[in-house]
Design a protein around this motif. Sequence first.
Motif, PDB file in Angstrom:
ATOM      1  N   PHE A 507      48.309  37.232  38.528  1.00  0.00           N
ATOM      2  CA  PHE A 507      48.378  37.543  39.702  1.00  0.00           C
ATOM      3  C   PHE A 507      47.686  39.086  40.434  1.00  0.00           C
ATOM      4  N   MET A 508      47.114  39.822  39.326  1.00  0.00           N
ATOM      5  CA  MET A 508      46.979  40.694  39.851  1.00  0.00           C
ATOM      6  C   MET A 508      45.687  40.884  40.847  1.00  0.00           C
ATOM      7  N   PRO A 509      45.233  42.065  41.810  1.00  0.00           N
ATOM      8  CA  PRO A 509      44.740  41.883  42.610  1.00  0.00           C
ATOM      9  C   PRO A 509      43.162  42.330  41.989  1.00  0.00           C
ATOM     10  N   GLU A 510      42.037  41.881  42.457  1.00  0.00           N
ATOM     11  CA  GLU A 510      41.256  41.831  41.788  1.00  0.00           C
ATOM     12  C   GLU A 510      40.240  43.584  42.312  1.00  0.00           C
ATOM     13  N   SER A 511      40.418  44.392  42.763  1.00  0.00           N
ATOM     14  CA  SER A 511      40.086  45.568  43.568  1.00  0.00           C
ATOM     15  C   SER A 511      40.635  46.093  42.080  1.00  0.00           C
ATOM     16  N   ILE A 512      42.476  45.495  41.840  1.00  0.00           N
ATOM     17  CA  ILE A 512      43.115  46.249  40.853  1.00  0.00           C
ATOM     18  C   ILE A 512      42.604  46.349  39.744  1.00  0.00           C
ATOM     19  N   LYS A 513      41.963  45.061  39.202  1.00  0.00           N
ATOM     20  CA  LYS A 513      41.619  45.182  38.114  1.00  0.00           C
ATOM     21  C   LYS A 513      40.565  45.637  37.674  1.00  0.00           C
TER      22      LYS A 513
END
Length: 565
Positions: A507-513
């Motif tokens: 559920f982590m946003p792609e930008s944060i990943k």
Amino acid sequence: MTPRSHQIQEIHKMLGQLFIFLFLISPSHSCLLSDKKAEETLVPYGEPFFVRCPLEPPKSNNSYNITWFINGSNTEISTNLQARIHQNSNYLKFFPARLEDSGFYLCVYRDTKECRQEVLEVNVFQNDNGLCYKEEALYTYRHFRDKSLVIECPFVTEYVDAATAQFHWFKECQPLNMTTDKYLITNQLLSITDVIPQDNGHYTCVTSFIHNGTNYNISRSIANTIQELPLTANLKPNILYPTDNFIDAELGTSVTVTCAALLSRNLDLIWRYNDSFISDYSDDGRVIDGILQYEAVKDGEKVECRNITFSSVKEEDYGLRFYCYADSISAYSQAFFILKRPGPNLQGLLIAIFVTAAFLIISTIIIIKLFKVDLVLWYRSSCFSHPHQNDGKMYDAYIMYPKNAIGNSAYDMDLFVLKLLPEVLEKQCAYKLFIFGRDDLPGQAIADLVDEAISQSRRLIIVLGQVSNESNLGVDFEQKIAMYDALIRNEIKVILIEMEKITDCTFMPESIKYIRQKQGVVRWKGTFTEASLSPNTRFWKNIRYRMPPAPRHSDKDLDYISTEN
């Protein structure tokens, strides 16, 4: 020679062979006999003659004895200098030689270590009928035709002093006309100028020798042959080595230098020093002139070589020029080498420097890698650092964190963001933070407020925790604005903090990943105690390292807690 003389010589040879056999089986002699064929010495009848023992030792050996025997007798030849035949040091001397002296003689050499013996054949001859020489006993000289030539009266310096003795020269047994400029006598040398083919022939030199008041004549006859020069006679020999160079030589070591020249017709290699043969350079025999060799090959051409060996280099050998002469008929070449002390061995020094430099570089890299954070923080606190705070921005960091967490996670997140971050970064490190919900004013437009605060911040700190859905990270517009500034406009640097290790990134946003994968995270491992408030723990050092330089007075004016986590 008369038939009777011939019979006498045959009898002497037979007796000599018998003498050798008897001597070998005699139990009184246990010396080692040379297996070489008996060397024959031709002795002119009626003249004094010296026969040298070939077993003479080096000059350095003085404790030896040489004894002569004749015709199978176990009785030594007399040492009485008045006797017609006597031995004197290494010589067997005849005053004069007679036909009956022909035969075999034994030279016995003894010293403290060994005993050796060698047989020599003495053949006393008479000149051919009507001549002043015997054809079989002629010395032979061969010269290539040139403007002049020199003939030497051979093997007379052991009898007379050539500088004071008077020599007479004959050609075909007739005295030479010394009133012309064609002939010149210098010591034992006869010089002939304006050489023509008619200068071929038999030459005889005669000088006087006095022994025990008796005057004797000493004569030598030479067959002189003049040949035409080959077409390549005037070509200088090509010396390949040495090349007028220096050679390193340690004091006391053995050094061998090879003179090498392309082999040409009648080429002779000679080592010299100061126009003298190299054998005259040292009296102790430590400098040895080698023999000619023809083993090397260069581009299909044979190379002639001759060595010179210094068995032990001495101080006086340094700086001198030792010449190799390559003499080829009428042309010659020369080249020299000079011995010198070797310079310092820079190879070992260079290796040591290289290893030391490599060690220092590797050590520096390791130290920088291990203590990069501490070094940067130290530099920022030093007088060399010039913090750039005049960039027009109001905040050092904008804090973004999940605001919808529940249970203990919500409590820990609020405690960390609202308590620990301000306590350490603001109070102790003098940073200025913007925390949404703490620093915003009621009634402000939230979107404009967030956009303005982020644009006024130097860093974006994102605190991550275990979330059940992506909305828990923060309000959607706050996240979008922050990611837009961090990833699109690239005007703000991001610091990711994980409150605990995140194993599920579903559920982590792609930008944060993306940011997490690109620059990593700083993981909180501490506890909410007084020790965790120290800015000198590893966690806070990593945060301070990623933050912009703080005002320098913060390290002096604030009371730090120094306890490590």
